[in-house]
Design a protein around this motif. Sequence first.
Motif, PDB file in Angstrom:
ATOM      1  N   MET A 143      12.421 -10.631   2.056  1.00  0.00           N
ATOM      2  CA  MET A 143      12.277 -11.582   3.147  1.00  0.00           C
ATOM      3  C   MET A 143      13.612 -12.298   3.320  1.00  0.00           C
ATOM      4  O   MET A 143      14.284 -12.601   2.337  1.00  0.00           O
ATOM      5  N   ARG A 169      15.396 -15.637   5.318  1.00  0.00           N
ATOM      6  CA  ARG A 169      15.156 -16.840   6.120  1.00  0.00           C
ATOM      7  C   ARG A 169      16.439 -17.659   6.198  1.00  0.00           C
ATOM      8  O   ARG A 169      17.308 -17.561   5.333  1.00  0.00           O
ATOM      9  N   THR A 170      16.554 -18.448   7.238  1.00  0.00           N
ATOM     10  CA  THR A 170      17.700 -19.328   7.433  1.00  0.00           C
ATOM     11  C   THR A 170      17.337 -20.712   6.935  1.00  0.00           C
ATOM     12  O   THR A 170      16.257 -21.229   7.251  1.00  0.00           O
ATOM     13  N   VAL A 171      18.225 -21.303   6.134  1.00  0.00           N
ATOM     14  CA  VAL A 171      18.023 -22.652   5.606  1.00  0.00           C
ATOM     15  C   VAL A 171      19.346 -23.408   5.712  1.00  0.00           C
ATOM     16  O   VAL A 171      20.383 -22.819   5.996  1.00  0.00           O
ATOM     17  N   LYS A 207      21.677 -18.133   4.483  1.00  0.00           N
ATOM     18  CA  LYS A 207      20.585 -17.173   4.545  1.00  0.00           C
ATOM     19  C   LYS A 207      20.053 -17.044   3.124  1.00  0.00           C
ATOM     20  O   LYS A 207      20.817 -16.917   2.175  1.00  0.00           O
TER      21      LYS A 207
END
Length: 81
Positions: free
Chosen positions: A44, A46-48, A57
Amino acid sequence: MTDIVLDVKLNSADEDVRLSEAIDSFLSLQALGGHAEGFDLDLMVRTVFGPGGERLKQIIFQHHELANAFSSFWTNFRALS
C-alpha cells in the motif's frame, strides 16, 4: 501480522512519478523472477506529511524481505535518474 513502513522523502513531483515507476518495475521483476511464491506482493502507498511539513510517501509491506528488497531497488533506481 506487522506492517513494515518505508518513509520515502520526495524532492520533486518528478521523483513522485519515478517512485511509481520504481514500484511497478519492482513488482513486475519480483513476479517474473518467481519470488512471489513465498510471500504476497501486495503493498500500500499513501501520502503523508512529516514533522517538518515535508511530503512523504509511505510504502507499507507485509514482509521484511520485500521491504528490504524494495528499499535497495529504490536506492539504485533513484540513482539512475
